[in-house]
Design a protein around this motif. Structure first.
Motif, PDB file in Angstrom:
ATOM      1  N   GLU A 215      -3.309  11.497  -6.375  1.00  0.00           N
ATOM      2  CA  GLU A 215      -4.153  11.271  -5.207  1.00  0.00           C
ATOM      3  C   GLU A 215      -3.525  12.006  -4.029  1.00  0.00           C
ATOM      4  O   GLU A 215      -2.376  11.767  -3.681  1.00  0.00           O
ATOM      5  N   TYR A 216      -4.266  12.931  -3.434  1.00  0.00           N
ATOM      6  CA  TYR A 216      -3.729  13.731  -2.334  1.00  0.00           C
ATOM      7  C   TYR A 216      -4.215  13.254  -0.967  1.00  0.00           C
ATOM      8  O   TYR A 216      -3.500  13.402   0.023  1.00  0.00           O
ATOM      9  N   ILE A 217      -5.427  12.728  -0.917  1.00  0.00           N
ATOM     10  CA  ILE A 217      -5.994  12.302   0.364  1.00  0.00           C
ATOM     11  C   ILE A 217      -6.206  10.794   0.327  1.00  0.00           C
ATOM     12  O   ILE A 217      -6.867  10.266  -0.563  1.00  0.00           O
ATOM     13  N   LYS A 218      -5.640  10.121   1.306  1.00  0.00           N
ATOM     14  CA  LYS A 218      -5.687   8.656   1.353  1.00  0.00           C
ATOM     15  C   LYS A 218      -6.674   8.193   2.423  1.00  0.00           C
ATOM     16  O   LYS A 218      -6.731   8.753   3.522  1.00  0.00           O
ATOM     17  N   THR A 219      -7.462   7.189   2.087  1.00  0.00           N
ATOM     18  CA  THR A 219      -8.349   6.570   3.066  1.00  0.00           C
ATOM     19  C   THR A 219      -7.612   5.439   3.772  1.00  0.00           C
ATOM     20  O   THR A 219      -7.048   4.557   3.114  1.00  0.00           O
ATOM     21  N   VAL A 220      -7.588   5.494   5.079  1.00  0.00           N
ATOM     22  CA  VAL A 220      -7.011   4.401   5.875  1.00  0.00           C
ATOM     23  C   VAL A 220      -8.203   3.612   6.400  1.00  0.00           C
ATOM     24  O   VAL A 220      -8.888   4.035   7.328  1.00  0.00           O
ATOM     25  N   TRP A 221      -8.477   2.506   5.751  1.00  0.00           N
ATOM     26  CA  TRP A 221      -9.713   1.773   6.006  1.00  0.00           C
ATOM     27  C   TRP A 221      -9.857   1.385   7.472  1.00  0.00           C
ATOM     28  O   TRP A 221      -8.936   0.884   8.098  1.00  0.00           O
ATOM     29  N   GLY A 222     -11.060   1.638   7.981  1.00  0.00           N
ATOM     30  CA  GLY A 222     -11.357   1.320   9.362  1.00  0.00           C
ATOM     31  C   GLY A 222     -10.910   2.381  10.353  1.00  0.00           C
ATOM     32  O   GLY A 222     -11.206   2.289  11.536  1.00  0.00           O
ATOM     33  N   ILE A 223     -10.172   3.395   9.870  1.00  0.00           N
ATOM     34  CA  ILE A 223      -9.697   4.440  10.775  1.00  0.00           C
ATOM     35  C   ILE A 223     -10.151   5.825  10.325  1.00  0.00           C
ATOM     36  O   ILE A 223     -10.920   6.499  10.999  1.00  0.00           O
ATOM     37  N   GLY A 224      -9.680   6.284   9.149  1.00  0.00           N
ATOM     38  CA  GLY A 224     -10.035   7.628   8.721  1.00  0.00           C
ATOM     39  C   GLY A 224      -9.262   8.067   7.498  1.00  0.00           C
ATOM     40  O   GLY A 224      -9.128   7.311   6.539  1.00  0.00           O
ATOM     41  N   PHE A 225      -8.664   9.276   7.578  1.00  0.00           N
ATOM     42  CA  PHE A 225      -8.028   9.870   6.408  1.00  0.00           C
ATOM     43  C   PHE A 225      -6.695  10.516   6.776  1.00  0.00           C
ATOM     44  O   PHE A 225      -6.479  10.965   7.895  1.00  0.00           O
ATOM     45  N   LYS A 226      -5.789  10.551   5.784  1.00  0.00           N
ATOM     46  CA  LYS A 226      -4.513  11.227   5.943  1.00  0.00           C
ATOM     47  C   LYS A 226      -4.044  11.704   4.576  1.00  0.00           C
ATOM     48  O   LYS A 226      -4.623  11.318   3.549  1.00  0.00           O
ATOM     49  N   MET A 227      -3.018  12.527   4.555  1.00  0.00           N
ATOM     50  CA  MET A 227      -2.433  12.936   3.290  1.00  0.00           C
ATOM     51  C   MET A 227      -1.697  11.755   2.665  1.00  0.00           C
ATOM     52  O   MET A 227      -1.037  10.978   3.374  1.00  0.00           O
ATOM     53  N   ALA A 228      -1.815  11.612   1.360  1.00  0.00           N
ATOM     54  CA  ALA A 228      -1.086  10.561   0.658  1.00  0.00           C
ATOM     55  C   ALA A 228       0.406  10.882   0.655  1.00  0.00           C
ATOM     56  O   ALA A 228       0.799  12.045   0.766  1.00  0.00           O
ATOM     57  N   GLU A 229       1.215   9.860   0.530  1.00  0.00           N
ATOM     58  CA  GLU A 229       2.678  10.067   0.492  1.00  0.00           C
ATOM     59  C   GLU A 229       3.061  10.860  -0.740  1.00  0.00           C
ATOM     60  O   GLU A 229       2.534  10.651  -1.835  1.00  0.00           O
TER      61      GLU A 229
END
Length: 230
Positions: A215-229
Motif C-alpha cells: 500500500e503506497y497511498i494512505k487515506t487519513v479519514w476525515g482529512i485526506g491522503f498521504k504516502m504510507a509509511e
C-alpha cells in the motif's frame, strides 16, 4: 517557437470543424479525425500535445481509443460528449481521460480547458532546484523521464496521476486534503468536487497495486491522503 498540436477526434463534421476553428483562433494547430480508428492512427504515428475526443465514434469508440492509446502516450485527453451522466464521466476518468466537457459546449470553455491542461503539462518541466527523482521505499518517480516504478516494475500513469503522485511523494509525511490536491494539480478553485480527486487516487492505487502488493497511498479519514509509511 514550435506550434502546439491538438488532435480532434469527432465524427460530426460540423462539430469537428467548429473545434478546429476554436483551436486555430486560440493559436493552436489542429488535426481532424472522424473516427476512433483514424484518431488512433494519427496518435500512434505522430506527436500531439493534447486530444479532444468524442465518445460515440465509428470504428473505435472513445473509450476504446483511451484504452489503446494510454499505454503509448501521456498527452492530456479532454472528452467532449453528450453522454454526460456521472457514470460516464467517472468511467472515462478511470480509463485515463484528464477532463470531461458535456455537449453542447461553450466555445470559450473549451479553449479555457485546453489552455489549463497545457499549463499543467508544462509544470513537468521542473526548475533545476526541484528534486527530479523521488523515492518512497521501492516506489520511484523520475520527473525527467516521466517514469514510475513500483517494486522495480514500470507503472504507466496519466499526466494528472503522475502529478498527484509527485505531490504526495515530495512531502511524504504531509497529509493533503482533497482541496489542496485539486488546487495544486488542477490549478483551479475547489468547489467540493471530492469525486474527481477520489477517482484519480483510486486509479493510482489500482495501478500501483498491480505492480506491487504494497500500500503506497494512505487515506487519513476525515482529512485526506498521504504516502504510507515505508
Amino acid at each position: 517557437m514550435e506550434s502546439i498540436r491538438v488532435l480532434v477526434v469527432e465524427d460530426d463534421q460540423d462539430i469537428n470543424n467548429l473545434l478546429c476553428t476554436i483551436l486555430r483562433d486560440g493559436g493552436y494547430e489542429s488535426q481532424a479525425a472522424f473516427s476512433g480508428s483514424e484518431g488512433l492512427l494519427w496518435a500512434e504515428r505522430e506527436s500531439f500535445d493534447l486530444v479532444l475526443l468524442d465518445l460515440m465514434l465509428p470504428g473505435l469508440t472513445g473509450e476504446q481509443f483511451i484504452q489503446k492509446i494510454r499505454p503509448l502516450r501521456t498527452m492530456p485527453i479532454i472528452v467532449l460528449s453528450a453522454k454526460a451522466g456521472l457514470e460516464d464521466k467517472v468511467n472515462v476518468l478511470r480509463m485515463g481521460a484528464d477532463d470531461f466537457i458535456p455537449k453542447p459546449f461553450d466555445n470559450l470553455e473549451v479553449l479555457a480547458r485546453v489552455e489549463a491542461q497545457l499549463r499543467r503539462v508544462k509544470k513537468f518541466s521542473a526548475p533545476p532546484a526541484q528534486k527530479q527523482q523521488l523515492s518512497c521505499g521501492d516506489l520511484v518517480l523520475d520527473r525527467d523521464e516521466f517514469t514510475v516504478t513500483a517494486g522495480e516494475k514500470p507503472v504507466t500513469l496519466t499526466a494528472r496521476e503522475f502529478e498527484i503522485l509527485a505531490l504526495l511523494m515530495e512531502y511524504p509525511k504531509k497529509v493533503f486534503t482533497r482541496e489542496q490536491i485539486y488546487q495544486h494539480v488542477w490549478g483551479e478553485d475547489y468547489f467540493g468536487d471530492d469525486n474527481t480527486v477520489n477517482v484519480h487516487i483510486s486509479n493510482l492505487r489500482s495501478k500501483l497495486g498491480k505492480a506491487s502488493d504494497r500500500e503506497y497511498i494512505k487515506t487519513v479519514w476525515g482529512i485526506g491522503f498521504k504516502m504510507a509509511e515505508v
